[in-house]
Every structure is written in C-alpha cells, then in structure tokens.
Enzyme design. Structure first.
Site, PDB file in Angstrom:
ATOM      1  N   HIS A  19       0.835  -1.200   0.000  1.00  0.00           N
ATOM      2  CA  HIS A  19       0.000   0.000   0.000  1.00  0.00           C
ATOM      3  C   HIS A  19       0.874   1.255   0.000  1.00  0.00           C
ATOM      4  CE1 HIS A  19      -3.904  -2.001   1.286  1.00  0.00           C
ATOM      5  NE2 HIS A  19      -3.007  -2.960   1.409  1.00  0.00           N
ATOM      6  N   ASP A 112      -5.683   5.837   1.640  1.00  0.00           N
ATOM      7  CA  ASP A 112      -5.550   4.400   1.449  1.00  0.00           C
ATOM      8  C   ASP A 112      -6.931   3.754   1.433  1.00  0.00           C
ATOM      9  OD1 ASP A 112      -3.758   1.879   1.587  1.00  0.00           O
ATOM     10  OD2 ASP A 112      -5.200   1.560   3.209  1.00  0.00           O
TER      11      ASP A 112
END
Length: 339
Positions: A19, A112
């Site tokens: 990520h 995110d």
C-alpha cells in the site's frame, strides 16, 4: 510545520508495503509534474519500523507528519488486519481535524483503501478526496460490488453453488473471494463491507493498473459510471512501481523479461506474483511450481530469494522464464530458465 503557499495534496497511507510504496511513487510523480507539497500523515501506533524506514527514504522530498497517538490498548495482537487498521483510522478522525489547520492550503486528500472514515473530514472541509486503490481492477470491481452481493446473497459466500459474476471480470467461486468475505459473521467482514459502502463517497478512485493490462475490467468500471452507476470516477494511474533504491540505483532489471514477453502470443502468458505480503509454505510453493510446470501454459513468475529455492527446483523449462528479485540482486536460477 513551516508555512508554504504551495497547495498541499495530503496523503494518508496504510503501513503495508504493498500500500505504502505505490502511494510514495504517486507522490513522487505528482511532485515531478506539479508545484505541490505532498505531506504524508501517518498514524504512529500503526506504523512498524519497516514502514517508517520506507517513509524516511521518501522524506527528503516531502514532509512526513505523525498524527497524535490514539489509544489502541484494546486491540488484541490477534485482531484481524482490516479490523486493526480500520479501528485506528476511525479513532484518528479527531486528531486529523485538529492537525489540519497547520497544513495549509490543502488542495486534496489521497487516502488508502482502508481509510474511508477520514472522508468525513474532507466532506466537512468541502475538499476533494481520492482513494488510491493499490491492487487490480478486478479487486476494485469486487469492492464496489460487495454491497450488492451482501444484500442479494443469503448465507455464506463460500457455500454458494454458483459463481459470482462481476462486470468485466471472469466469474469467481465463493471460496475464491477475498479473505474477509469468507466469514460474514466475523468483524473483519463488517469492516470490509463498511469500507466498500463508503467508496461511493470519494471524489474519485485512482487504481494502480493500466488499461492494456485489464481492459475489460476497467472498461466495465468506466461504463458503470457512465451509465449512472453509483460509483465515483475510476482513473488508472499505474504502474506505480518502485524502480530505484535510496541511492537512485535501478532496482528492477526486467529488460530480458520484457523482450521475452514481446515474443509471446497475445494473452498467452500467466503472471504469478504473490506480492509483498504473500506467503506460502514450502509445500504450497512446491505444489504451485508443479501446477505451473504441468499446466502447459507460458508463465512469468516473480518471487523473492527467501522463498524460492524449492519452488525454482520444480519449475524448469526452456519455454518459460522466471525472474527472482530481492533488493535489486538477482539469484542464479535453475538450468533451463532464461533471465
């Protein structure tokens, strides 16, 4: 924080390598193309040493700011990944509100995939907020379609007698869906569903892929939006891949792989990559190796040194190619492989 009149694109990442690295690469791209400041706001209790190291390499080009710690004493070490991240992010909404006056002027947020509760702050400030979806378009289709599945399916997805059909994607068995969907009674599923439902509130979704790699899935996502589907605009921005180390040395040596791929028939090669968090036992790797070896299909496999020895011994053919990369260093591969 030092006052700076450049517009700020505030990034709020997840600590997972898969990520964090794409978000850093996106930040580098934005900095190279626009006159911006791109600060990273992190939840200190959520970031392990490895993630802090990654961000410290990036901090030469941008500010990295830790939000005030939130109480996570009630989060058990056995808590699921999605639940742990989600609880911390939800508890960080108020600290974020309090910090943002020091980060001005703000042009946009990039979040995110598990930071959707922070969309509340962007909405309050009437600022655009984008989600950076760091996996593929098929997975995004599943995320966006999950609320519909939740309402339509009775019982567990893993018990379905038919395959799940997503727009533009190959059908899936229920047992092949993502881990949080394997137990609808688990809190992991509750949080996963929570994020899936909130995606529609984002200004847009940036996805780490390219149209040539997933044309059908991306086309379906775009058409869903064009046909008044309840999803935000989806924009492929990939591939967001780290290709240099901290000394600006090339980390990826893939020219031979690309040459080999260019010589193969269209849509004929299977790409196998477990990702930074993908782990298999030795036995599982051997089974995967045998499966690829006997499948009769061309494939490109990428695994790290620490897990590849037995795997490589089982997969050997001059018709195939494999590249083993670990921090930029290639390891010798078995006879019959091209590098």
């Amino acid at each position: 924080m030092e006052n700076n009149q450049k517009p700020h694109v505030v990034m709020i990442p997840n600590a997972g390598t898969g990520h964090l690295n794409p978000m850093i690469e996106l930040a580098q791209t934005l900095l190279s193309l626009h006159s911006l400041t791109v600060p990273f706001l992190t939840v200190s209790a959520h970031f392990p040493t490895s993630a802090i190291t990654i961000l410290s390499e990036y901090s030469n080009n941008a500010n990295c700011i830790s939000l005030p710690p939130v109480d996570n004493s009630d989060i058990s070490p056995n808590t699921g990944v999605v639940t742990g991240i989600s609880v911390l992010m939800k508890r960080s909404v108020e600290p974020l509100r309090n910090l943002l006056p020091k980060v001005q002027p703000i042009a946009a947020f990039i979040l995110d995939i598990f930071c959707t509760d922070l969309l509340d702050v962007a909405t309050e400030l009437e600022l655009p907020a984008y989600i950076l979806f760091t996996t593929n378009a098929t997975a995004l289709s599943l995320f966006l379609y999950t609320p519909i599945l939740h309402d339509e399916v009775v019982g567990e997805y893993k018990d379905l007698q038919y395959k799940v059909k997503l727009p533009g994607c190959l059908p899936f068995r229920g047992t092949e869906l993502v881990d949080p969907m394997q137990d609808r009674q688990d809190i992991e599923y509750e949080w996963y569903l929570h994020h899936c439902r909130r995606y529609k509130e984002a200004t847009g979704i940036m996805i780490n892929t390219v149209g040539e790699l997933e044309p059908n899935a991306i086309s379906a996502l775009v058409q869903g939006r064009d046909n008044s589907g309840n999803i935000p605009p989806v924009n492929p921005v990939g591939p967001l891949v780290k290709i240099q180390d901290e000394n600006n040395n090339e980390e990826i040596h893939g020219e031979d792989c690309l040459k080999w791929l260019d010589m193969q028939p269209r849509n004929s090669v299977l790409f196998v990559c477990l990702g930074s968090g993908g782990t298999l036992t030795r036995e599982q790797l051997v089974e995967l190796a045998w499966g690829l070896q006997t499948s009769g299909h061309r494939f490109l496999s990428a695994i790290t040194k620490k897990i590849h020895t037995d795997y490589a011994e089982k997969v050997s053919s001059h018709q195939r190619i494999s590249q083993f990369v670990d921090n930029g260093a290639e390891r010798e591969v078995p006879n019959g492989f091209e590098q």
